[in-house]
Write a protein that holds these residues in place. Sequence first.
Motif, mmCIF file in Angstrom:
data_model
loop_
_atom_site.group_PDB
_atom_site.id
_atom_site.type_symbol
_atom_site.label_atom_id
_atom_site.label_comp_id
_atom_site.label_asym_id
_atom_site.label_seq_id
_atom_site.Cartn_x
_atom_site.Cartn_y
_atom_site.Cartn_z
ATOM 1 N N GLU A 1 0.837 -1.191 0.000
ATOM 2 C CA GLU A 1 0.000 0.000 0.000
ATOM 3 C C GLU A 1 0.878 1.249 0.000
ATOM 4 O OE1 GLU A 1 -3.482 -2.231 2.641
ATOM 5 O OE2 GLU A 1 -2.288 -0.599 3.502
ATOM 6 N N TYR A 2 1.908 1.233 0.819
ATOM 7 C CA TYR A 2 2.825 2.361 0.893
ATOM 8 C C TYR A 2 3.520 2.575 -0.453
ATOM 9 C CZ TYR A 2 7.100 4.949 1.817
ATOM 10 O OH TYR A 2 8.122 5.853 1.736
ATOM 11 N N GLU A 3 4.020 1.493 -1.044
ATOM 12 C CA GLU A 3 4.755 1.619 -2.297
ATOM 13 C C GLU A 3 3.851 2.097 -3.431
ATOM 14 O OE1 GLU A 3 6.655 -2.165 -2.769
ATOM 15 O OE2 GLU A 3 7.670 -1.958 -0.834
ATOM 16 N N LEU A 4 2.590 1.658 -3.432
ATOM 17 C CA LEU A 4 1.634 2.147 -4.425
ATOM 18 C C LEU A 4 1.409 3.645 -4.270
ATOM 19 C CD1 LEU A 4 -1.142 -0.613 -4.551
ATOM 20 C CD2 LEU A 4 0.197 0.220 -6.492
ATOM 21 N N LEU A 5 1.225 4.076 -3.030
ATOM 22 C CA LEU A 5 0.983 5.492 -2.776
ATOM 23 C C LEU A 5 2.183 6.336 -3.194
ATOM 24 C CD1 LEU A 5 -0.821 7.707 -1.643
ATOM 25 C CD2 LEU A 5 0.105 7.218 0.634
#
Length: 240
Positions: A159-163
């Motif tokens: 989720e962090y890397e997508l954001l």
Amino acid sequence: MARLLLVEDDDTIGHALSTSLAAHGHEISWQPTGRGALAEAARGPLDLVLLDLGLPDLDGVAVCRELRTTQPDAVVVMLTARDEEMDVIIGLEAGADDYLTKPVRLAELHARIRAHLRRGTTAGSPDSDGPVALGELTLDTASRRVSVAGAEVALRAKEYELLVRLAAEPGVAVSRETLMSEVWDEHWFGSTKTLDVHIAALRRRLAEAGDPAGLPVIVTLRGHGYRLDPPSQVCPTVER
């Protein structure tokens, strides 16, 4: 050598998978029950978990949620004979990173494991001169922290890397292929349903963290991918 945990109650499948994985140089622990899997996970860090959802003692989804707590950095790949879309979505929302449907093809399994492990050793945030602010959302890539109105938001790794990837180009359309390549792995193949589930979870976490009016919006671009619109660019007619 990667440390893998295989959670599979079928002796034939478990033996075949554990033998094949060991032959590829991995350190394998094969556990036939959910309780055994959780006990093994408590022994030390794992690189990847292959988790059957149909276990005899505990619900596989519940085991996945517990593993996300005790092994936050491990990749969790669900193995499921269930072909219902909702079962897959529930598993991904419980914290799984990916899924494979039985019968598992060994070539695909090994390729998927290589992709996840390779991504785990090379994943990082794009270079940045400092924290990135989009409305009330702040991304500090140096510390891998996300905050909304000053309050830190807990995100899973993907989720962090997508954001971070979407925030690197606010207002710019990013294709599904690009997101899968840069957030998962350039050699990824197979279903991209996991991308949609992680995007949905990311949207939900951001919505729960603060006033939506002050936050950027992840816009779905049908047939293409996603775009992160800063608060000032949000149009009420777009699909979110």
